[in-house]
Enzyme design. Structure first.
Site, PDB file in Angstrom:
ATOM      1  NE  ARG A  27     -14.007 -33.603  -0.381  1.00  0.00           N
ATOM      2  CZ  ARG A  27     -13.925 -34.910  -0.121  1.00  0.00           C
ATOM      3  NH1 ARG A  27     -14.992 -35.665  -0.221  1.00  0.00           N
ATOM      4  NH2 ARG A  27     -12.796 -35.443   0.261  1.00  0.00           N
ATOM      5  NE  ARG A  31     -18.221 -34.105  -6.761  1.00  0.00           N
ATOM      6  CZ  ARG A  31     -17.932 -35.387  -6.814  1.00  0.00           C
ATOM      7  NH1 ARG A  31     -18.254 -36.095  -7.883  1.00  0.00           N
ATOM      8  NH2 ARG A  31     -17.326 -35.979  -5.801  1.00  0.00           N
ATOM      9  NE  ARG A  40     -15.380 -29.866 -12.516  1.00  0.00           N
ATOM     10  CZ  ARG A  40     -14.815 -30.025 -13.714  1.00  0.00           C
ATOM     11  NH1 ARG A  40     -14.910 -29.060 -14.625  1.00  0.00           N
ATOM     12  NH2 ARG A  40     -14.142 -31.116 -13.998  1.00  0.00           N
ATOM     13  CG  ASP A  77      -6.928 -31.453  -5.208  1.00  0.00           C
ATOM     14  OD1 ASP A  77      -8.049 -31.932  -4.955  1.00  0.00           O
ATOM     15  OD2 ASP A  77      -5.922 -32.158  -5.375  1.00  0.00           O
ATOM     16  CE1 TYR A 153      -5.305 -39.516  -3.891  1.00  0.00           C
ATOM     17  CE2 TYR A 153      -4.292 -38.588  -1.930  1.00  0.00           C
ATOM     18  CZ  TYR A 153      -5.398 -39.089  -2.587  1.00  0.00           C
ATOM     19  OH  TYR A 153      -6.599 -39.183  -1.928  1.00  0.00           O
TER      20      TYR A 153
END
Length: 349
Positions: A27, A31, A40, A77, A153
């Site tokens: 990652r 952010r 973004r 992702d 998921y």
């Protein structure tokens, strides 16, 4: 593409020992970087970012430009595969991924394997763009979610605290749940093979929820699907290393390595580094496993932990990384400090 002979990460994943060790961060595009946040805000949603080649390539390259990691992991992702199979997927601010749950065989039958490659063509274009821009020492890393984690998921409809739906299905209906896993194995092989064909030099399988399963289920739903994926990729791309990351696998890390055939093993932060050196590093290149909160903390605590990790694992094939992904609160200057530590000649002294 630059010669693999100049790429430290590839050397170590083939069993060599280098000082200082090569490094990258899970990652690492995210952010915590102001340039990521600036990109973004211009995008409509997260899926659009992953499927816009120019954007995905730019986000992949941002941290490498800043910190000169030895690995550039593709910005994407793990849920791109269920999206490509036809499952409805959205990302909600503060909530994460939301999927229309898969509940039975009829839901599985609506998923279309033949859609995967065409729907994910923008991902492969992003790989090509990054490969064309990377420097001669940086390795391009592709990735996918492992079937068990992706299935959690898909069945839960997003994140879960107890995983009761997916575990219940797996326990009571081995054949039915196995149909979903088989589909994900095939789709994952296709997805990763296409990334390699586009320019990825290493691929990593993220099994973030491997550690929630007891050993018999771990063998069936984590080890066996991973073994099949690794074998299929090795038949087609024998020279491309594969890293497995079965987070929180504990004592089952050893079985995972020996029975799946991975070249490298990603370690979560709970794995004792002495155990990793004595048992795991004899079986595969080890990767990890700094606590991501130490990267937030910085200062002397970070320096001490980095040096101890490098001293303990740096005598064998070792890739420095975190035990999980970079957290959004991480100060960018602490990543710069980490880069300086790892590049310094005193990193393992």
């Amino acid at each position: 593409m630059p010669s693999s002979q100049t790429k430290p990460l590839l050397h170590v994943l083939r069993g060599e020992t280098l000082t200082p060790p090569p490094w990258w961060l899970m990652r690492q595009a995210g952010r915590y970087l102001p340039e990521y946040r600036a990109t973004r805000v211009k995008a409509r949603d997260f899926v659009e970012m992953c499927l816009t080649p120019s954007v995905a390539a730019e986000l992949t390259l941002q941290p490498v430009r800043r910190y000169r990691m030895d690995g550039a992991i593709l910005f994407s992702d793990i849920l791109m595969l269920p999206y490509a199979l036809g499952q409805r997927l959205t990302y909600r601010e503060g909530e994460g991924p939301v999927l229309e749950p898969i509940e039975n065989h009829a839901d599985i039958a609506r998923l279309e394997l033949e859609r995967v490659i065409p729907r994910l063509a923008p991902v492969f274009e992003a790989v090509q763009r990054v490969a064309a821009e990377l420097g001669p020492e940086t390795t391009l890393i592709g990735f996918a979610g492992s079937p068990w984690t992706v299935a959690t998921y898909m069945v839960e409809g997003g994140s879960s605290r107890d995983f009761a739906r997916v575990k219940g299905w797996a326990y009571r209906d081995l054949a039915g749940f196995g149909t979903l896993i088989d589909l994900l194995v095939e789709g994952t092989v296709d997805f990763l093979a296409a990334q390699i064909a586009a320019g990825a030099e290493v691929v990593q399988l993220f099994d973030s929820w491997a550690g929630i399963l007891p050993e018999p289920a771990f063998e069936r739903w984590v080890i066996e699907p991973t073994r099949r994926i690794v074998a299929a990729l090795k038949r087609r791309f024998p020279d491309h290393p594969i890293i497995g990351f079965p987070r929180a696998a504990g004592l089952l890390y050893e079985r995972y390595i020996t029975e799946t055939g991975v070249d490298g093993i990603g370690l979560d932060a709970m794995v004792p580094v002495g155990y990793a050196r004595a048992r795991l590093q004899q079986l595969a290149t080890v990767q990890g496993n700094l606590d991501p909160v130490l990267l937030i903390t910085g200062g002397a605590a970070l320096e001490t932990a980095v040096k101890e990790l490098c001293r303990t694992l740096g005598g064998g094939p070792f890739v420095f990384n975190l035990g999980h992904g970079v957290l959004p609160e991480t100060p960018p200057e602490n990543v710069a400090a980490l880069a300086s530590l790892l590049r310094g000649s005193n990193a393992i002294t």
